[in-house]
Every structure is written in structure tokens, then in C-alpha cells.
Design a protein around this motif. Structure first.
Motif, PDB file in Angstrom:
ATOM      1  N   ARG A   1       0.831  -1.207   0.000  1.00 32.34           N
ATOM      2  CA  ARG A   1       0.000   0.000   0.000  1.00 32.34           C
ATOM      3  C   ARG A   1       0.864   1.255   0.000  1.00 32.34           C
TER       4      ARG A   1
ATOM      5  N   LEU B   1       3.923   1.546  -1.178  1.00 33.70           N
ATOM      6  CA  LEU B   1       4.547   1.661  -2.488  1.00 33.70           C
ATOM      7  C   LEU B   1       3.549   2.182  -3.520  1.00 33.70           C
ATOM      8  N   ALA B   2       2.327   1.679  -3.480  1.00 42.18           N
ATOM      9  CA  ALA B   2       1.302   2.151  -4.414  1.00 42.18           C
ATOM     10  C   ALA B   2       1.008   3.637  -4.189  1.00 42.18           C
TER      11      ALA B   2
ATOM     12  N   ALA C   1       3.109   5.833  -2.966  1.00 43.18           N
ATOM     13  CA  ALA C   1       4.280   6.585  -3.419  1.00 43.18           C
ATOM     14  C   ALA C   1       4.294   6.720  -4.939  1.00 43.18           C
ATOM     15  N   VAL C   2       3.961   5.648  -5.643  1.00 41.30           N
ATOM     16  CA  VAL C   2       3.916   5.697  -7.103  1.00 41.30           C
ATOM     17  C   VAL C   2       2.837   6.668  -7.566  1.00 41.30           C
ATOM     18  N   ALA C   3       1.689   6.655  -6.926  1.00 39.92           N
ATOM     19  CA  ALA C   3       0.614   7.582  -7.283  1.00 39.92           C
ATOM     20  C   ALA C   3       1.027   9.023  -7.011  1.00 39.92           C
TER      21      ALA C   3
ATOM     22  N   VAL D   1       4.134  10.280  -6.978  1.00 38.49           N
ATOM     23  CA  VAL D   1       5.139  10.688  -7.962  1.00 38.49           C
ATOM     24  C   VAL D   1       4.477  10.951  -9.309  1.00 38.49           C
ATOM     25  N   ALA D   2       3.541  10.124  -9.704  1.00 39.84           N
ATOM     26  CA  ALA D   2       2.842  10.335 -10.972  1.00 39.84           C
ATOM     27  C   ALA D   2       2.074  11.656 -10.948  1.00 39.84           C
TER      28      ALA D   2
END
Length: 54
Positions: free
Chosen positions: A13, A15-16, A18-20, A22-23
């Protein structure tokens, strides 16, 4: 009562998220205002008065 989450689920969760994040930051950084149809004319610098009188 809530069951405790597994460590792997928490990391997934995180990591998800963090990716969201950054996007979203990349999309926001690339969102620039549209350019004008006709660019403004270049401003010419003025010459000193001494140069104009020669």
C-alpha cells in the motif's frame, strides 16, 4: 475487531501510494499554460543617444 494487516500488505500500500504521488507530481509539473497563437514581437533595445547622433 479489525484483523492486523500483514507487513507485506502495508509495504504494498505504501509503495502504491508513493507511485501515485510521484505520478501526480510529474503530471502537475508538466501542466504548463498553452502558448499564445502569435508570439509577442521581440523588444529591441534602445541605443544610447550618443550612438544615434553619430
Amino acid at each position: 475487531m479489525l484483523e492486523p494487516t500483514r507487513t507485506t500488505e502495508r509495504y504494498a500500500r505504501g509503495l502504491a501510494a508513493a507511485v501515485a504521488a510521484v505520478a501526480a507530481l510529474i503530471l502537475a509539473a508538466n501542466a504548463a499554460p498553452a502558448e499564445a497563437d502569435a508570439p509577442a514581437p521581440d523588444r529591441q533595445t534602445t541605443a544610447p543617444v550618443e550612438a544615434a547622433l553619430r
